[in-house]
Design an enzyme around this catalytic site. Structure first.
Site, PDB file in Angstrom:
ATOM      1  N   GLY A  13       0.809  -1.218   0.000  1.00  0.00           N
ATOM      2  CA  GLY A  13       0.000   0.000   0.000  1.00  0.00           C
ATOM      3  C   GLY A  13       0.837   1.260   0.000  1.00  0.00           C
ATOM      4  O   GLY A  13       2.067   1.219   0.186  1.00  0.00           O
ATOM      5  N   ASP A  14       0.179   2.389  -0.270  1.00  0.00           N
ATOM      6  CA  ASP A  14       0.793   3.716  -0.200  1.00  0.00           C
ATOM      7  C   ASP A  14       1.939   3.904  -1.199  1.00  0.00           C
ATOM      8  O   ASP A  14       2.893   4.641  -0.945  1.00  0.00           O
ATOM      9  CB  ASP A  14       1.290   4.012   1.229  1.00  0.00           C
ATOM     10  CG  ASP A  14       0.196   3.821   2.252  1.00  0.00           C
ATOM     11  OD1 ASP A  14      -0.966   4.140   1.920  1.00  0.00           O
ATOM     12  OD2 ASP A  14       0.482   3.340   3.361  1.00  0.00           O
ATOM     13  N   LYS A  17      -0.528   5.557  -5.533  1.00  0.00           N
ATOM     14  CA  LYS A  17      -1.591   5.280  -6.514  1.00  0.00           C
ATOM     15  C   LYS A  17      -2.402   6.536  -6.827  1.00  0.00           C
ATOM     16  O   LYS A  17      -2.685   6.836  -7.986  1.00  0.00           O
ATOM     17  CB  LYS A  17      -2.530   4.176  -5.973  1.00  0.00           C
ATOM     18  CG  LYS A  17      -1.840   2.851  -5.753  1.00  0.00           C
ATOM     19  CD  LYS A  17      -2.756   1.828  -5.113  1.00  0.00           C
ATOM     20  CE  LYS A  17      -3.109   2.088  -3.668  1.00  0.00           C
ATOM     21  NZ  LYS A  17      -1.973   1.970  -2.716  1.00  0.00           N
ATOM     22  N   LYS A  19      -1.660   9.689  -6.631  1.00  0.00           N
ATOM     23  CA  LYS A  19      -0.936  10.655  -7.460  1.00  0.00           C
ATOM     24  C   LYS A  19      -0.924  10.208  -8.925  1.00  0.00           C
ATOM     25  O   LYS A  19      -1.189  11.005  -9.832  1.00  0.00           O
ATOM     26  CB  LYS A  19       0.504  10.823  -6.959  1.00  0.00           C
ATOM     27  CG  LYS A  19       1.303  11.622  -7.969  1.00  0.00           C
ATOM     28  CD  LYS A  19       2.753  11.832  -7.695  1.00  0.00           C
ATOM     29  CE  LYS A  19       3.372  12.379  -8.989  1.00  0.00           C
ATOM     30  NZ  LYS A  19       4.676  12.972  -8.839  1.00  0.00           N
ATOM     31  N   ASN A  39     -10.435   2.634   4.377  1.00  0.00           N
ATOM     32  CA  ASN A  39      -9.098   2.252   4.851  1.00  0.00           C
ATOM     33  C   ASN A  39      -8.024   2.855   3.942  1.00  0.00           C
ATOM     34  O   ASN A  39      -6.880   3.039   4.349  1.00  0.00           O
ATOM     35  CB  ASN A  39      -8.936   0.719   4.931  1.00  0.00           C
ATOM     36  CG  ASN A  39      -9.393  -0.032   3.690  1.00  0.00           C
ATOM     37  OD1 ASN A  39     -10.039   0.544   2.824  1.00  0.00           O
ATOM     38  ND2 ASN A  39      -9.075  -1.298   3.611  1.00  0.00           N
ATOM     39  N   HIS A  42      -5.451   8.107  -0.331  1.00  0.00           N
ATOM     40  CA  HIS A  42      -4.750   8.398  -1.588  1.00  0.00           C
ATOM     41  C   HIS A  42      -4.459   9.894  -1.679  1.00  0.00           C
ATOM     42  O   HIS A  42      -5.381  10.710  -1.676  1.00  0.00           O
ATOM     43  CB  HIS A  42      -5.585   7.919  -2.790  1.00  0.00           C
ATOM     44  CG  HIS A  42      -5.743   6.427  -2.825  1.00  0.00           C
ATOM     45  ND1 HIS A  42      -6.450   5.771  -3.799  1.00  0.00           N
ATOM     46  CD2 HIS A  42      -5.256   5.460  -2.000  1.00  0.00           C
ATOM     47  CE1 HIS A  42      -6.390   4.470  -3.574  1.00  0.00           C
ATOM     48  NE2 HIS A  42      -5.681   4.254  -2.482  1.00  0.00           N
ATOM     49  N   THR A 246      -5.923  -7.077   4.152  1.00  0.00           N
ATOM     50  CA  THR A 246      -7.241  -6.456   4.215  1.00  0.00           C
ATOM     51  C   THR A 246      -8.262  -7.509   3.779  1.00  0.00           C
ATOM     52  O   THR A 246      -7.901  -8.662   3.517  1.00  0.00           O
ATOM     53  CB  THR A 246      -7.289  -5.169   3.367  1.00  0.00           C
ATOM     54  OG1 THR A 246      -8.521  -4.491   3.670  1.00  0.00           O
ATOM     55  CG2 THR A 246      -7.196  -5.451   1.863  1.00  0.00           C
ATOM     56  N   ARG A 310      -0.240   6.898  11.342  1.00  0.00           N
ATOM     57  CA  ARG A 310       0.769   6.028  11.961  1.00  0.00           C
ATOM     58  C   ARG A 310       2.063   6.056  11.152  1.00  0.00           C
ATOM     59  O   ARG A 310       2.021   6.110   9.919  1.00  0.00           O
ATOM     60  CB  ARG A 310       0.276   4.575  12.001  1.00  0.00           C
ATOM     61  CG  ARG A 310      -0.913   4.341  12.902  1.00  0.00           C
ATOM     62  CD  ARG A 310      -1.363   2.894  12.844  1.00  0.00           C
ATOM     63  NE  ARG A 310      -1.990   2.563  11.554  1.00  0.00           N
ATOM     64  CZ  ARG A 310      -2.445   1.373  11.231  1.00  0.00           C
ATOM     65  NH1 ARG A 310      -2.336   0.366  12.072  1.00  0.00           N
ATOM     66  NH2 ARG A 310      -3.027   1.153  10.062  1.00  0.00           N
TER      67      ARG A 310
END
Ligand code: GDP
Ligand code: IMO
Ligand code: MG
Length: 431
Positions: A13-14, A17, A19, A39, A42, A246, A310
């Site tokens: 993740g992160d 995507k 952008k 959750n 973006h 997830t 976090r």
């Protein structure tokens, strides 16, 4: 009939995507989310302003383009309302160009309570859920007890809502969860429920559609459609690092079930990876760095969750995981983000295989969570240069191109573009 292109994350993740979707949207007519929900976080940046989207597709700032929330997505009405309000403040009127599937499932306040109850019950083996109610809402979907967007319009919606909530309360009590102490944004369950129910009015302003017909009609009319993934390959419910995942299929196959398009309608599959790797929440991460370099990646990369704030765990890029991601998703081109974070690094490492109990492997083992994995690292000389102002691939430092070339070689997939800053304007296309 055109095909639907897919853009998804290849790590945990992160990857950036949001952008990249924003950058690619001018080439498309429709941007559609197919799974996940609040959750996701973006981030888009342009004109010096940062925007974070959770449920709404990242094409929304292009007001002439259609954005669609597909049947595979989960909607939390209050978070949706907050997103809409933030967009309105920025002068974006999403009512005009955002369509919502009637089959998208709803996250109830009591799903969020159950998320907290489940995590609490796990004790030391917590997943590190974003606590947005994702797991419990998908559980109700699969158990055939969920409520969908289209149900909001029915006369007995409140009755069904009450039934489901009561079920959740019974479960929470049985688990010994203290419902009275539970808070969402400082509100008790009852207080939050009130705000949640009021938020349905915002949702009702939007056009609810039979999205499977809608999307297939778009493809028949030769409209160009981009499916935007949330979370990422390694968080996939089937192929990720289960149970530290997830609750949806984040992979290309998820586009078929999350939007209602046939496998033969899938076109390009664009996979995004950071030039290093991050993970937020619990679970295996073989290349994680616990030293100063890890801290530097976190600080220089501003690696703090867009949804929860976090700190993200940081480490080197993992080609064993990336090859797996390319295989499962049928990735046809790669987008690499954030090499700029490592501009000052003397050495940049790449993991090309794993050593597990003395055996070298280039596969993700079933025992991923339980065995000790030593990443086999190949060092690359750092490029030690700012990437600011670079607009063409051959202007990238040669040492960086060598590193990127190794990613292509290791995955067998060509790089389409490299992102070199959070801003919309900083994407360097290869061809
Ligand atoms: P997503 O969930 O995949 O959309 O990614 P996030 O938005 O959660 O996290 C990516 C973060 O990296 C955001 O803060 C982006 O603004 C930032 N970002 C994206 N691309 C680049 C890049 O090429 N360089 C740098 N330095 N930051 C980037
Ligand atoms: P985007 O789309 C990074 C992680 C959580 C947790 C696990 C399960 O921004 O890349 P969940 O709330 O889904 O039950 O959490 O998955 N997680 C993410 N990590 N980026 C995300 O989304 C994530 N969505 C969920 O941290 O470990
Ligand atoms: Mg994110």
């Amino acid at each position: 009939m055109t095909k639907i292109d897919v853009l998804l994350g290849l790590q945990w993740g992160d990857e950036g995507k949001g952008k990249i979707v924003d950058v690619l949207t001018p080439r498309y007519d429709v941007v559609a989310r197919f799974q996940g929900g609040p959750n996701a976080g973006h981030t888009l940046e342009f004109n010096g302003t940062k925007h974070v989207l959770h449920i709404i597709p990242s094409g929304i700032f292009h007001q002439e383009k259609i954005n669609l929330i597909g049947n595979g997505v989960l909607i939390e009405p209050r978070i949706f309302r907050q997103e809409i309000e933030a967009l309105t403040e920025k002068g974006v009127d999403a009512v005009k160009n955002l369509f919502i599937s009637k089959k998208a499932h709803l996250i109830l306040p009591s799903h969020r309570m159950m998320d907290a109850a489940n995590e609490q019950a796990k004790g030391n083996s917590k997943i590190g859920s974003t606590l947005k109610g994702i797991g419990p809402a998908y559980t109700d979907k699969i158990a055939r007890t969920g409520l969908r967007v289209g149900d909001i319009m029915s006369a007995d919606f409140i009755e069904h809502y009450g039934q489901l909530k009561r079920q959740h309360l019974m479960m929470a009590h049985a688990m010994g969860f203290d419902v009275d102490q539970f808070r969402i944004d400082g509100m008790t369950l009852g207080e939050y429920e009130k705000v949640w129910l009021e938020s349905l009015a915002t949702l009702k302003k939007f056009r609810f559609v039979n999205s499977e017909y809608f999307i297939n009609q778009c493809l028949r009319e030769d409209k160009k459609v981009l499916a935007e993934g949330a979370q990422a390959m390694m968080l996939d419910i089937d192929f990720g690092t289960y149970p530290f995942v997830t609750s949806s299929n984040t992979i290309t196959a998820g586009v078929c079930t999350g939007l209602g398009v046939a496998p033969s309608a899938i076109g390009k599959v664009m996979g995004i990876t950071k030039a290093y790797c991050t993970r937020v929440g619990a679970g295996p991460f073989p290349t994680e760095l616990f030293d100063e370099t890890g801290k530097r990646l976190c600080e220089l990369g501003h690696e703090y969750g867009a949804t929860t704030g976090r700190p993200r765990r940081c480490g080197w890029i993992d080609l064993t995981a990336l090859r797996y991601a390319c295989m499962i998703n049928g990735v046809t081109e790669l987008y690499v983000t954030k090499p700029d974070v490592m501009n000052d690094f003397e050495t940049v490492n790449m993991c090309t295989a794993y050593d597990i109990e003395g055996q070298r492997t280039d596969e993700i083992p079933f025992e991923y969570n339980t065995v000790h994995i030593d990443p086999v690292l190949t060092p690359f000389e750092g490029w030690k240069q700012s990437l600011e102002g670079i607009t063409a691939y051959d202007q990238l430092p040669e040492k960086l191109r060598r590193y990127l070339g190794a990613i292509e070689e290791q995955t067998g997939v060509k790089i389409a573009a490299v992102s070199i800053s959070p801003d919309r304007k900083d994407v360097v296309f290869k061809d």
